[in-house]
Design a protein around this motif. Structure first.
Motif, PDB file in Angstrom:
ATOM      1  N   ARG A   1       6.357  -9.034   3.887  1.00  0.00           N
ATOM      2  CA  ARG A   1       5.149  -9.663   4.406  1.00  0.00           C
ATOM      3  C   ARG A   1       4.280 -10.180   3.257  1.00  0.00           C
ATOM      4  O   ARG A   1       3.713 -11.263   3.320  1.00  0.00           O
ATOM      5  CB  ARG A   1       4.374  -8.636   5.238  1.00  0.00           C
TER       6      ARG A   1
ATOM      7  N   SER B   1       9.612  -4.692  17.860  1.00  0.00           N
ATOM      8  CA  SER B   1       8.399  -4.204  17.221  1.00  0.00           C
ATOM      9  C   SER B   1       8.686  -3.650  15.833  1.00  0.00           C
ATOM     10  O   SER B   1       9.666  -2.939  15.613  1.00  0.00           O
ATOM     11  CB  SER B   1       7.763  -3.106  18.067  1.00  0.00           C
TER      12      SER B   1
ATOM     13  N   LEU C   1       7.159  -1.408  14.485  1.00  0.00           N
ATOM     14  CA  LEU C   1       6.907   0.032  14.469  1.00  0.00           C
ATOM     15  C   LEU C   1       8.144   0.833  14.840  1.00  0.00           C
ATOM     16  O   LEU C   1       8.164   2.049  14.725  1.00  0.00           O
ATOM     17  CB  LEU C   1       5.754   0.366  15.415  1.00  0.00           C
TER      18      LEU C   1
ATOM     19  N   PHE D   1       0.816  -1.208   0.000  1.00  0.00           N
ATOM     20  CA  PHE D   1       0.000   0.000   0.000  1.00  0.00           C
ATOM     21  C   PHE D   1       0.855   1.266   0.000  1.00  0.00           C
ATOM     22  O   PHE D   1       2.055   1.238   0.237  1.00  0.00           O
ATOM     23  CB  PHE D   1      -0.918  -0.001   1.218  1.00  0.00           C
TER      24      PHE D   1
ATOM     25  N   ASN E   1       1.894  -0.203   6.347  1.00  0.00           N
ATOM     26  CA  ASN E   1       0.922  -0.518   7.392  1.00  0.00           C
ATOM     27  C   ASN E   1       1.284  -1.794   8.138  1.00  0.00           C
ATOM     28  O   ASN E   1       0.526  -2.754   8.139  1.00  0.00           O
ATOM     29  CB  ASN E   1      -0.489  -0.635   6.794  1.00  0.00           C
ATOM     30  N   PRO E   2       2.458  -1.795   8.784  1.00  0.00           N
ATOM     31  CA  PRO E   2       2.800  -3.001   9.558  1.00  0.00           C
ATOM     32  C   PRO E   2       1.839  -3.169  10.731  1.00  0.00           C
ATOM     33  O   PRO E   2       1.264  -2.201  11.215  1.00  0.00           O
ATOM     34  CB  PRO E   2       4.213  -2.702  10.053  1.00  0.00           C
ATOM     35  N   PHE E   3       1.660  -4.409  11.160  1.00  0.00           N
ATOM     36  CA  PHE E   3       0.859  -4.661  12.348  1.00  0.00           C
ATOM     37  C   PHE E   3       1.685  -4.280  13.582  1.00  0.00           C
ATOM     38  O   PHE E   3       2.917  -4.359  13.545  1.00  0.00           O
ATOM     39  CB  PHE E   3       0.491  -6.142  12.441  1.00  0.00           C
ATOM     40  N   PRO E   4       1.033  -3.901  14.671  1.00  0.00           N
ATOM     41  CA  PRO E   4       1.789  -3.611  15.892  1.00  0.00           C
ATOM     42  C   PRO E   4       2.285  -4.903  16.551  1.00  0.00           C
ATOM     43  O   PRO E   4       1.911  -5.232  17.660  1.00  0.00           O
ATOM     44  CB  PRO E   4       0.781  -2.868  16.769  1.00  0.00           C
TER      45      PRO E   4
END
Lengths: 277, 322
Positions: free
Chosen positions: A186, A170, A172, A117, A121-124
């Motif tokens: 990913r 993480s 993030l 995208f 938008n990585p997951f936490p």
């Protein structure tokens, strides 16, 4: 939408004929699009798209904001399905199978057609869990298989060397460019055949952008890539083919060199030379 | 004064800061003031009983012996039971409204759940007495002997008791937890769900990603419900049976801290009695603050692990005794 089209001068009707033209060199069609329309409620945003996207090449979609290129790329993995009242009509075939036919397994489709995208938008979660997510929901439980896939995907996304010692940290905590490469890793982890990229570098600085572009160049060896970009230099640098979108139609589609050096349509020339858009 | 003059001056910013700062300080002052006043007013009882006030099980105003354990137990037990019942239902409602419900149902459902929060607790109490208690009594009477022998279900089939109180508390807690959890889920970026879908997630898997993203906020919503349950007075007083005892039985009539204060405050004739009741208020105050602090700590450690900026976490609200 339609009235705006009819008042726009030049090129639009003839554009139709050029886009079905198969690119000069013979390539295997991976994605075949025929008479594809798209609606958000009443508003028609894509008008009879016809495209033949070849396998293991980079196809760039360019055009001014609101021309429908993002909507189109999100139609290839049916990501638009999650938007209420959005619907596509027509045919998009992948390996000869219409993905808009009834009974299409959308979950299966999206595993074959990965997506990156505009904004990372990585997951936490940890770096590792981000990359392993797609495999885990796909049912892979074997620790070794997961480890191997995570390492391979991170290597393919040119991120392995930077994160191999902190896979449990993480996601993030990574920089913007690293996060975007993580999102690519990913997507690669579930082993897709096609990779859709919706302006993957537009939020990144020039150095991070260069890395992503080099990566795209390497990835096309194994993947069919469709990339939406606002940046015409980028399209010229990374793509083999370019489709120029305008007001929901494909105006011109062909070899990137030709689109940029010697376009058939006046409108394409105006756009790539920066006269509008 | 500067705030109301016509000319714009940078000194206005200064006075604005002072005024808002003073209001903020007022909050701190109020909390400290409450703690101080509660301790001062219960000095007699604190001096007399010391720590045994927390552990004593006898509450005998006539002979002047006061132990608060049955009330502490009753408050914690009823609140935890209520939480166990309410949390899955409230989260289910929140997930349904934010993720699954058809669009036209979203607003009405949200309003209806919030309406539950607006009903005065005395009305819940009346509903409890006239509707819930007879139902529970019927259930108790029809329970087979084998079940009645279990510690959880021992006691006379009165209808009033711990189980009924927990049920009514659960109904009162649901709107708080569900509306906050719903907001948290609504604020999860679409990009998170899209990321999951793009990797071949099913709808449920994408919802799980959204829940994971809002995890700390959702825990906050549960703790908000817990805070609400701890302080709830009127409805509980009406259905719990008001009998101080420490027992696991759901059928047994029990008592809570808030209920004993509400019931006995007007009839506390001597100073020690009055002091003991105020000390119960102090204990409730301390427990509420401690639980609040613990949940903050939990959320904070979770935030640290995912190194994400603080999500919107609702503060535990203290409920005024009603």
């Amino acid at each position: 939408m339609t009235t705006a089209l009819s008042t726009t001068p030049g090129g639009l009707t003839t554009g139709r004929s050029t886009m079905t033209t198969t690119p000069t060199t013979a390539r295997l069609g991976k994605i075949t699009v025929r008479h594809f329309d798209f609606y958000y409620g009443e508003a028609k945003v894509l008008h009879g798209i016809d495209l033949d996207i070849p396998e293991r090449q980079v196809t760039a979609l360019i055009g001014p904001s609101g021309c429908g290129k993002s909507t189109f790329v999100r139609s290839i993995n049916r990501m638009n399905d999650i938007i209420p009242e959005a619907r596509g009509e027509g045919v998009i075939e992948i390996d000869g199978k219409n993905i808009y036919a009834g009974g299409t397994d959308v979950v299966e489709l999206r595993r074959r057609v990965g997506m990156v995208f505009q904004k990372s938008n990585p997951f936490p979660k940890s770096i590792y869990d981000n990359v392993a997510y797609g495999l885990k929901i796909g049912g892979t439980r074997n620790k070794r298989a997961l480890n191997d896939a995570v390492e391979k995907s991170l290597q393919r996304a040119a991120l392995w060397e930077e994160v191999k010692d902190r896979l449990q940290e993480s996601a993030l905590a990574l920089s913007g460019g690293q996060q975007q490469r993580l999102c690519i890793a990913r997507a690669l982890a579930v082993d897709p055949e096609i990779l859709l990229m919706d302006e993957p570098a537009s939020a990144l600085d020039p150095i991070a952008t260069t890395k992503i572009e080099e990566l795209i160049w390497e990835l096309k060896e194994n993947y069919t890539i469709v990339i939406v970009t606002h940046n015409m230099q980028q399209a010229a640098r990374v793509s083999d083919l370019t489709a120029f979108f305008m007001l929901g139609k494909v105006i011109e589609f062909g070899d990137t060199k030709k689109i940029f050096m010697n376009p058939r349509e006046k409108m394409t020339e105006d756009y790539v030379t920066g006269r509008f858009g | 004064m500067g705030m109301f003059s016509n000319r714009r001056r940078s000194s206005d910013d200064g006075s604005f800061r002072v005024v808002t700062g003073a209001f903020a300080a007022l909050v701190l002052l109020a909390v400290a003031g409450i703690g101080f006043e509660l301790s001062r007013q219960s000095m007699l009882s604190i001096r007399r009983f010391g720590m045994s006030f927390w552990t004593g099980t006898t509450w005998d105003p006539v002979s002047g012996v006061f132990g608060a354990l049955p009330f502490i137990w009753g408050t914690l037990y009823s609140s935890i039971l209520a939480l166990l019942i309410a949390t899955p239902i409230a989260l289910g409602i929140a997930i349904f409204i934010s993720e699954l419900s058809p669009r036209f149902l979203r607003q009405p459902l949200s309003y209806l759940t919030e309406l539950l929060a607006a009903i005065p607790s005395i009305v819940y109490g009346l509903w409890g007495i006239f509707v819930l208690v007879p139902i529970v009594r019927k259930l108790e009477l029809s329970a087979p002997d084998a079940i009645r022998k279990l510690a959880l279900f021992k006691g006379p089939p009165l209808g009033v008791g711990m189980g009924t109180a927990a049920l009514i508390l659960a109904v009162m807690v649901i709107p708080f937890t569900s509306s906050v959890a719903r907001e948290i889920l609504k604020n999860v970026p679409t990009a998170q769900r899209e990321a999951a879908y793009a990797l071949g997630a099913t709808r449920w898997e994408a919802i799980k990603v959204a829940i994971g993203y809002g995890k700390s906020g959702i825990i906050g919503s549960i703790m908000l419900g817990f805070g609400r349950a701890l302080g709830e007075t009127m409805a509980v007083t009406m259905v719990i049976g008001n009998n101080p005892q420490v027992t696991a039985s759901l059928f047994a009539p029990q008592y809570t801290m808030a209920a004993v204060i509400a019931n006995e405050f007007t009839e506390a004739a001597d100073d020690l009695y009055l002091n003991a009741l105020v000390e119960i208020g102090l204990v409730l105050f301390i427990i509420t603050i401690a639980i609040n602090a613990l949940s903050r700590l939990l959320i904070w450690s979770m935030e640290k692990r995912s190194s994400r900026p603080m999500a919107i976490v609702p503060l535990l609200e203290e409920q005024p005794a009603q």
